[in-house]
Design an enzyme around this catalytic site. Sequence first.
Site, mmCIF file in Angstrom:
data_model
loop_
_atom_site.group_PDB
_atom_site.id
_atom_site.type_symbol
_atom_site.label_atom_id
_atom_site.label_comp_id
_atom_site.label_asym_id
_atom_site.label_seq_id
_atom_site.Cartn_x
_atom_site.Cartn_y
_atom_site.Cartn_z
ATOM 1 N N ASP A 233 24.604 -42.927 -25.341
ATOM 2 C CA ASP A 233 23.491 -42.386 -26.109
ATOM 3 C C ASP A 233 22.175 -43.032 -25.673
ATOM 4 O OD1 ASP A 233 22.542 -40.861 -28.539
ATOM 5 O OD2 ASP A 233 21.966 -42.882 -29.137
ATOM 6 N N GLU A 270 23.003 -39.640 -21.484
ATOM 7 C CA GLU A 270 22.032 -38.743 -22.094
ATOM 8 C C GLU A 270 20.636 -39.172 -21.649
ATOM 9 O OE1 GLU A 270 20.521 -37.481 -26.573
ATOM 10 O OE2 GLU A 270 20.965 -39.574 -26.074
#
Length: 522
Positions: A233, A270
């Site tokens: 993330d 990401e």
Amino acid sequence: MKKTSLTNLLLSGSLFFSAMLPAQEVMAQQTKASQWPRGVTYEIFVQSFADSNGDGKGDIKGMTSKLDYLKDLGVEAVWLMPINPSPSYHKYDVTDYYGIHPDYGTMADFKEFINQAHKRNIKVVMDMVLNHSSNKHPWFLDAAKNENSPYRDYFVWTHKNDPQTQKEGKTTGADSYNTQHWHNVNGSDYLYYGYFYSGMPDLNFDSPKLREEVFKIGRFWFTEVGVDGFRLDAARHIFPDERPQDNHNWWVYFRNEMKKANKDVYLVGEVWAPSDIVAPYLKGLPALFNFEMSWDIAKALTQGRGDSLAIKHAQITNFYKSVNPDFVDATILSNHDQNRIMSTLNNDMNKAKMAASLLLTLPGSPYLYYGEEIGMKGKKPDEQIREPFLWDAKAKDKSRTTWMKPVNTTDETVQSVAAQKKDKNSIYNHYKSLISLRNNSKALTYGDVQAIQLGQPGISAFTRNQENESLLVVHNVTNGELTVDLPENLQNYSKVYFKTNGAKQQKNTLVVPAFSSVILKK
């Protein structure tokens, strides 16, 4: 302390057979070709997916009970949104990096899930949230109340009178709604840095102790639990935007350390950005989400113009290959941070099916967001793009979660899996057919892409080539029938390999109905 320069961190036959699949007409398929990570991965928000104990919240045992569904759909891996203990419903603010959220089950439940997934040749990727922790994590609680805490160095601090604080505090990131990144601690003259919001204090990767703790966390999940990979993330925000090289180097360093625990480690990052910003991350994160193509697919269907899609994709993939020849292009239509593709396309089922056709025939290793295969709807706020999955009619659905009242995906607006399985023209069967087609084609799984211009802006056409398999893919992204003549150099594509909605070949002419596809083979 502020983040400072990171130094000395970087370590150095095709067997053809006739078949008929639901909602599609297929003339020929190959034996199984795809192999993860080049296969299809399915993203799950555990809390909304499947409830096993009737408490209204999805859980690990519920997911385990649905593994046969995923295998039948054709996916080869699952990506689980965070499963660590957390005070929030979404769990992107972790309070224990070594635990399982009690609503979801136990570590024993998770190990059994992994075991059962592996028996079905399904890999397990878990969300690893390393950019920040929760402000309720024991590390932060101790660091905030005690300037001499052993965990003080795990976070990023500045004095409230530092002139740089005001300057940096007004920075706004492309994927953060906040304009203020420095936050107060009651009774302290110091502020802590939290890029996303005050409940998520950034971890300080300039700290050797913190880096070693992160390596320990990663090794735990690989060696003691048995996961196959991490989705990382906020990979762009480990260091501030003005330190991109340190971000790039960190992920090389992290990957090298994780390979010591799992030589086949899979890391997908990401990085919300155009390809020129994304590309340097590929050295440490060989799989990255291709947000640009998700935006372009939606744009093509909204505008009814698809002639540049393959050109754009080829530009991106060729660029990425120049950085890392072995990169994995993680393609998507949407995810848990974006409006669902069905809602983006104004709930137009024909466009949603075409989006799936494009995703699964263009290059890449596709990720499906849970519910895309049944046409789930949803627009932000975030809770409304993470609504409960519909397994069956409400009265029969013992697996449906009830932790929230859905706004977009209800029995009145979306058909359940059980209903769609019975409808050969459903979007579920469309997805299942396209996934099977892709999984059984080396060209669609691994092949390069060459854009083809057929004189119709509404046609997205391209070839996919791998070894001795060559396919010509033609999609009509408009709401009207289009007729295209194949130029002489394409007339050797004479066998119909796959088609939808009555698309047909008449000698060297293709008749492609609205929102339809035809794939030809030499």
